[in-house]
Structures are given as structure tokens and as C-alpha cells.
Scaffold this active site. Structure first.
Site, mmCIF file in Angstrom:
data_model
loop_
_atom_site.group_PDB
_atom_site.id
_atom_site.type_symbol
_atom_site.label_atom_id
_atom_site.label_comp_id
_atom_site.label_asym_id
_atom_site.label_seq_id
_atom_site.Cartn_x
_atom_site.Cartn_y
_atom_site.Cartn_z
ATOM 1 N N GLU A 1 9.559 -0.237 11.442
ATOM 2 C CA GLU A 1 9.976 0.790 11.407
ATOM 3 C C GLU A 1 9.476 2.034 11.960
ATOM 4 O O GLU A 1 8.824 2.807 10.821
ATOM 5 C CB GLU A 1 10.892 0.946 9.751
ATOM 6 C CG GLU A 1 11.269 -0.274 9.463
ATOM 7 C CD GLU A 1 12.988 -0.683 10.259
ATOM 8 O OE1 GLU A 1 13.059 0.293 11.063
ATOM 9 O OE2 GLU A 1 13.388 -2.348 9.735
ATOM 10 N N LYS B 1 0.705 -0.838 0.266
ATOM 11 C CA LYS B 1 0.025 -0.159 -0.369
ATOM 12 C C LYS B 1 0.695 1.268 0.301
ATOM 13 O O LYS B 1 1.820 1.335 0.851
ATOM 14 C CB LYS B 1 -1.195 0.191 1.098
ATOM 15 C CG LYS B 1 -1.696 1.372 1.269
ATOM 16 C CD LYS B 1 -2.300 2.169 2.358
ATOM 17 C CE LYS B 1 -1.536 2.648 3.035
ATOM 18 N NZ LYS B 1 -1.923 4.032 2.141
ATOM 19 N N GLY C 1 6.584 3.935 8.934
ATOM 20 C CA GLY C 1 5.311 4.794 9.688
ATOM 21 C C GLY C 1 5.229 5.193 11.040
ATOM 22 O O GLY C 1 7.210 5.006 11.662
ATOM 23 N N SER C 2 4.209 5.970 11.447
ATOM 24 C CA SER C 2 4.792 6.451 13.117
ATOM 25 C C SER C 2 4.525 5.623 13.801
ATOM 26 O O SER C 2 4.042 4.289 13.970
ATOM 27 C CB SER C 2 3.652 7.289 13.539
ATOM 28 O OG SER C 2 1.593 6.998 12.985
ATOM 29 N N CYS D 1 13.503 9.258 9.412
ATOM 30 C CA CYS D 1 13.250 9.488 10.585
ATOM 31 C C CYS D 1 14.733 9.408 11.851
ATOM 32 O O CYS D 1 14.636 8.859 12.322
ATOM 33 C CB CYS D 1 12.311 7.888 10.883
ATOM 34 S SG CYS D 1 13.674 6.540 9.627
ATOM 35 N N GLU E 1 9.996 13.819 18.484
ATOM 36 C CA GLU E 1 10.168 13.980 16.736
ATOM 37 C C GLU E 1 9.574 14.951 16.422
ATOM 38 O O GLU E 1 8.648 14.721 16.605
ATOM 39 C CB GLU E 1 9.715 12.452 16.399
ATOM 40 C CG GLU E 1 10.094 12.350 14.978
ATOM 41 C CD GLU E 1 10.345 11.306 14.496
ATOM 42 O OE1 GLU E 1 8.891 10.603 14.198
ATOM 43 O OE2 GLU E 1 10.761 10.204 13.552
HETATM 44 P P1 NAD Z 1 1.929 7.649 9.583
HETATM 45 O O1 NAD Z 1 1.945 6.446 10.193
HETATM 46 O O2 NAD Z 1 1.118 8.317 9.831
HETATM 47 O O3 NAD Z 1 1.985 6.574 7.625
HETATM 48 C C1 NAD Z 1 3.162 5.061 7.315
HETATM 49 C C2 NAD Z 1 1.859 4.832 6.532
HETATM 50 O O4 NAD Z 1 1.002 4.118 7.042
HETATM 51 C C3 NAD Z 1 1.141 5.401 5.281
HETATM 52 O O5 NAD Z 1 1.301 4.706 3.775
HETATM 53 C C4 NAD Z 1 -0.479 5.603 6.068
HETATM 54 O O6 NAD Z 1 -0.905 6.386 4.504
HETATM 55 C C5 NAD Z 1 -0.476 4.296 6.669
HETATM 56 N N1 NAD Z 1 -1.243 4.563 7.363
HETATM 57 C C6 NAD Z 1 -1.979 5.452 8.131
HETATM 58 N N2 NAD Z 1 -2.954 5.410 9.053
HETATM 59 C C7 NAD Z 1 -2.874 3.818 8.751
HETATM 60 C C8 NAD Z 1 -4.370 3.297 9.210
HETATM 61 N N3 NAD Z 1 -4.410 3.092 9.846
HETATM 62 N N4 NAD Z 1 -4.001 1.435 8.579
HETATM 63 C C9 NAD Z 1 -2.916 1.393 7.378
HETATM 64 N N5 NAD Z 1 -1.980 2.467 6.987
HETATM 65 C C10 NAD Z 1 -2.325 3.486 7.395
HETATM 66 O O7 NAD Z 1 3.393 7.972 9.628
HETATM 67 P P2 NAD Z 1 3.561 8.812 8.473
HETATM 68 O O8 NAD Z 1 3.422 10.559 8.953
HETATM 69 O O9 NAD Z 1 3.556 9.107 7.017
HETATM 70 O O10 NAD Z 1 5.742 9.280 8.413
HETATM 71 C C11 NAD Z 1 6.212 9.681 9.766
HETATM 72 C C12 NAD Z 1 7.002 8.778 10.524
HETATM 73 O O11 NAD Z 1 7.759 7.764 9.781
HETATM 74 C C13 NAD Z 1 7.448 9.578 11.345
HETATM 75 O O12 NAD Z 1 7.556 9.419 12.840
HETATM 76 C C14 NAD Z 1 9.156 8.831 11.123
HETATM 77 O O13 NAD Z 1 10.073 8.616 12.040
HETATM 78 C C15 NAD Z 1 8.753 7.487 10.450
HETATM 79 N N6 NAD Z 1 9.500 6.042 9.390
HETATM 80 C C16 NAD Z 1 10.275 6.229 10.463
HETATM 81 C C17 NAD Z 1 11.175 4.759 9.559
HETATM 82 C C18 NAD Z 1 12.207 3.796 10.412
HETATM 83 O O14 NAD Z 1 12.672 3.196 9.212
HETATM 84 N N7 NAD Z 1 11.872 3.429 11.276
HETATM 85 C C19 NAD Z 1 11.678 5.337 8.462
HETATM 86 C C20 NAD Z 1 10.845 6.959 7.176
HETATM 87 C C21 NAD Z 1 9.450 7.223 8.513
#
Ligand code: NAD
Length: 493
Positions: free
Chosen positions: A264, A187, A242-243, A298, A396
């Protein structure tokens, strides 16, 4: 002045897809619904993508499951060739991939080109790993028995990735999944779907069998799609970047079907500069580590701790460099730093700056929104006199704000560095060999950079501890996240 953002057309216009890729075909959502994707710099419409629902997602999972029995039987060498071909197509089309990244993510074109090369390198790396997924032969403790292990693909994988690296976050998951013999439903992030759809087109051209990689999109239905993936008993593995909040939700949702998981999640990296560091090297390292992608990575330095003996000198040299940045549209001439992804990101950055100011921090560079450029721009900012009660210390920021914290002793700074719930990357600069070992061992993080602000490498295991998640991407460990170890005991010898 608002950004020009005159992104020239792609060399190969057929890489710009506005449909999802399922079972080797380009399809729309069953409902016909779409969502709009806008350039975060100019605010202009880039295009639309299908708004997938649970039903659409279930169909993609079914297709991936149907493709699995024959794909798992391919040899590692065959899968290596497919990945190598996909890698080569990414290299050949790197400029177009970079244009798409800049367009939908906003990062400067030079950075986007860097991401295009970095993301392709995961296919190269895992094409080399695919033929080498050896099991073990284990001497039994029971007389007459023989034990060996087989590495098998875990099955259908659900992959969910963020917008900050629209290409690399995907290849880091799809590469090892395919190398292991898994099939995937990926996705794409609603903010940056077009880069991943271009990768899907290249997968098609690379001859990846139909149903093996499926790319789906959603914005409003994101949670519905996430539930469909996590609730499905067919999906045996979820890999999410993601978060932390969404990671915890997906973990709960995956409990009923007991999936293999890797997460991650968010970071809040400490970046420590000791008195005995090479000042110029540390300043340059901090600039790269803090401001890459306008602070939206991140592993970005979030808390910069500088020992009292060199604090003033460091702060002056660091601030001077930040004053030289040019902010604008990622494709505009001379721009070093682009927009943030959306206005929610701007609000968070602004809140962290205002909170630091209120608690005694001094904004020495920037500190304001840049409304004259558009709604998603914020001045690269340096704040001195930071203290641990400020919001930026525990959360963050994910934006272009560098907070400089003074400290006196090694023990004190290690305690401050570890005083957060997350632990992804941590960095320090020092010329003392014993300290290098001591501090590397003491930091509660999954990755440490010593005298460098950049730690990502397809050959290195990337991942966190604590609320930054678990599982590793890249390296030999990356592929094991997509495998099960089957043990076989044969008796009666
Ligand atoms: P997010 O968690 O809002 O979204 C990440 C992904 O999850 C997106 O594709 C989003 O559409 C999807 N998503 C959101 N809610 C969902 C749900 N209920 N069910 C399924 N999918 C869902 O995060 P963001 O704001 O897009 O990204 C930033 C965050 O990602 C920061 O906290 C950053 O530190 C983290 N990040 C971590 C790494 C790592 O390798 N540790 C790398 C990049 C980003």
C-alpha cells in the site's frame, strides 16, 4: 504561542510500554540500545524504544515460526474469538489508545478517537471473516476426477507500517493475518511505536498465544530490520504500507525468497468538482478529504480540479472554511489541525508552495511555516491558479496544502487526473448519473469516491494501482492476501 499539549496520564498506565513484545514477553534489544521518540508538537521526549538489530529480528521470526504449526491448526471460530476479545479490549481502552496516537503522531484528539474506533473495527470485521474461509468444489474436465481447494495460511508474515495511522495501519494487517491462521512479526514505525506496543499489551490480555504476534521497533536500524525480514526464507509474506521508494526496495529485497507481497504505497489523489455538483457538499467533502490529519493520509486529495463554471465560487467558499481552522498541539483546546510529523515533512510542503508561487499560483490562505508554534507546524494553505507543471501536480505533498486547478471539459480533467505514476484514490462530485459511471471507470486508481471524500471502510477493498502498489486490505479480499489456495485432485472415481 507554543502548544500546551497537556496530555493527561493514561487511565491504564500499564499500556505505555517501552520494550518490544516477542514470544509473549517484553524484551529489550540484545545490544541494550534504544532510540528516543518525541512529541511532534512540543518536541518533548515521550520515551524510548529498543533499537532492534538483524539478530533481534531473526529471533522474533524464529519465535513466530515456532508458534505457526499449532496456531494454523486452531479453528476459524477459535481465532474469531481471540480477535473479538482483542477488539473489545481496544474498544474498552479507546481513550488511552487515542491519547497515545495524539501524543506521538500529533493529530487532534477527536481524530485520534476516530482512528482508535476505526482501527478496532478491522479486528471486528476479520473476527467475522475468520470462520468463513471456504474453498471450492470444482467440476473436473477429466472424467473420474474430483477437484477441491483448501485455503491455508501462508505462514510467518512480516508487517511494516507507517506513522500516519499508528493503530489502523497495524490492525488492517494483523487482523486478516490472524484470521487466516498466520503468525506475524510487525515492525512499528520509529516515529509512533507506542500505540502499537499498547496494542501488543492488549493482544496479551486477549490471550493471543505466545509467539503469534510479535511487535518490534527500530529507528537507525530500520533498513537492517527490513533486510532481515525480506531476506528470511521463513517469512512467506511481506505486507508493507509506506512510500513508493521503500516499497520498491522491499520488493527487490524479497525477490530471492519469492515472497507473497502486498504494498500500500503513496498516492496523489485527484479530487474533481464538476459544474453540476452540489457546491456545499463538494466544499465540505474537499475540506475533509484534503485536511484530515493535516493532509498526511495516503488517500488525501492532492490535486483539486474545479470546473471553470464554479471555480471562483468553490475557491471562495473553500478558502473561507480553511481560514477557520485552528492549528496547535493535538490535545489543546479547540485545535482542529495538529503538527506535521517532522521537519522533513515541513520542508517538502514549503518547497511545493514556493514552487507553485514561482510558477504563477496565488496563495490565498496560509503559505508559511508557523515557527511560533514549533518546528513542525505549517499554515493550512490554499493556492489557486494551479497548473500541471507545478511540483504539487506530480508529487504527493503529504501536508496541509490545497492546490486548486481549473479545467473545462470532462475529457481534459480525466487526462490530467491520470497523468501521474501513482493511482491510489480518486474522487469526483457530480449529479450526472452517466458521468458518474464514465468517470469512475476512466480514473486510473484503485478506489473511487463519488460525492464523498472519505472511502475507508473495513468492509471495502482498500488498495492502489500503478506505483501505489498492489494487494487489497479490508473486505473479504483482505484475508486472501494471507492465504494460499491449495488445489487437490482425486482420481479413480
Ligand atoms: P516510509 O516508506 O518512509 O516508511 C514506512 C515504514 O517503512 C516505516 O515503518 C519505516 O520505518 C519503514 N521503512 C523505511 N525504510 C525502510 C527499509 N529500508 N526497510 C524496511 N522498512 C523501512 O513512509 P512514511 O514516510 O513513513 O509514510 C508516508 C508514506 O506512506 C506516504 O507516501 C503515504 O502515501 C504512504 N502511505 C500509504 C498508505 C496506503 O494505504 N497506500 C497508507 C498510509 C501511508
Amino acid at each position: 504561542m507554543a502548544p500546551n499539549q497537556n496530555i493527561p496520564p493514561l487511565n491504564d498506565k500499564s499500556l505505555f510500554k517501552q520494550e518490544c513484545y516477542v514470544n509473549g514477553e517484553w524484551i529489550k534489544a540484545k545490544s541494550g540500545k534504544t532510540f528516543e521518540v518525541k512529541d511532534p508538537g512540543s518536541g518533548k521526549l515521550i520515551g524510548t524504544c529498543p533499537e532492534f538489530s538483524k539478530e533481534d529480528t531473526d529471533e522474533a521470526i524464529k519465535v513466530a515460526a515456532a508458534a505457526f504449526p499449532s496456531f494454523r491448526k486452531t479453528t476459524g471460530r477459535e481465532r474469531a474469538r481471540m480477535l473479538r476479545k482483542w477488539y473489545q479490549l481496544m474498544v474498552d481502552n479507546a481513550e488511552d489508545i487515542a491519547k497515545l496516537i495524539t501524543w506521538e503522531n500529533g493529530k487532534p484528539f477527536a481524530d485520534a478517537k476516530g482512528e482508535a474506533a476505526y482501527s478496532a473495527s478491522f479486528f471486528e470485521w476479520f473476527s467475522e471473516e475468520a470462520p468463513r474461509t471456504d474453498g471450492d468444489t470444482i467440476p473436473a474436465t477429466v472424467s473420474g476426477n474430483r477437484i477441491f481447494t483448501i485455503k491455508e495460511p501462508v505462514g510467518v508474515c512480516g508487517l511494516i507500517t507507517p506513522w500516519n495511522f499508528p493503530a489502523a495501519m497495524i490492525t488492517r494487517k494483523v487482523g486478516p493475518a490472524l484470521a487466516a491462521g498466520c503468525t506475524v512479526v510487525a515492525k512499528s514505525p520509529g516515529e509512533t511505536p507506542f500505540t502499537s506496543l499498547a496494542l501488543a499489551e492488549l493482544a496479551h490480555r486477549a490471550g493471543i498465544p505466545k509467539g503469534v504476534v510479535n511487535f518490534i521497533t527500530a529507528l537507525e536500524n530500520t533498513a537492517e530490520v527490513g533486510s532481515a525480514i525480506t531476506a528470511s526464507p521463513t517469512v512467506r509474506k511481506v505486507s508493507f504500507t509506506g512510500s513508493t521508494g521503500v516499497g520498491k526496495l522491499l520488493m527487490k529485497q524479497s525477490a530471492d525468497t519469492l515472497k507473497k507481497l502486498s504494498f500500500e504505497l503513496g498516492g496523489n489523489a485527484p479530487f474533481i468538482v464538476f459544474d453540476d455538483a452540489d457546491l456545499d457538499v463538494a466544499v465540505n467533502g474537499a475540506i475533509a478529504c484534503k485536511f484530515r490529519s493535516s493532509g498526511q493520509t495516503c488517500v488525501c486529495a492532492n490535486r483539486i480540479y474545479v470546473q471553470k463554471g464554479i471555480y471562483d465560487k468553490f475557491a471562495a467558499a473553500f478558502a473561507e472554511k480553511v481560514k477557520g481552522f485552528k492549528v496547535g498541539g493535538g490535545y489543546d483546546e479547540g485545535v482542529t489541525h495538529g503538527p506535521l510529523i517532522h521537519d522533513r515533512a515541513i520542508s517538502k510542503v514549503d518547497a511545493h508552495v514556493r514552487d507553485a508561487e514561482k510558477k504563477g499560483g496565488k496563495v490565498v490562505v496560509g503559505g508559511q511555516k508557523m515557527s511560533e508554534l514549533g518546528s513542525n507546524f505549517f499554515q493550512p494553505t490554499v493556492i489557486t491558479g494551479m497548473t500541471m507543471d507545478m511540483q504539487l501536480a506530480s508529487e504527493e505533498t503529504f501536508g496541509p496544502v490545497a492546490g486548486l486547478f481549473p479545467f473545462e471539459t470532462e475529457a481534459e480533467v480525466v487526462e490530467m487526473a491520470n497523468k501521474v505514476d501513482v493511482g491510489l484514490a480518486g474522487y469526483f462530485y457530480s449529479s450526472n448519473l452517466q458521468r458518474a459511471y464514465r468517470v469512475a471507470e476512466a480514473l486510473e486508481v484503485g478506489m473511487v469516491g463519488i460525492n464523498t471524500g472519505l472511502v475507508s471502510d473495513p468492509a471495502a477493498p482498500f488498495g492502489g494501482v500503478k506505483d501505489s502498489g498492489f494487494g487489497r486490505e479490508g473486505s473479504q479480499q483482505g484475508i486472501s492476501e494471507y492465504q494460499i489456495t491449495k488445489m487437490v485432485t482425486m482420481g479413480g472415481m
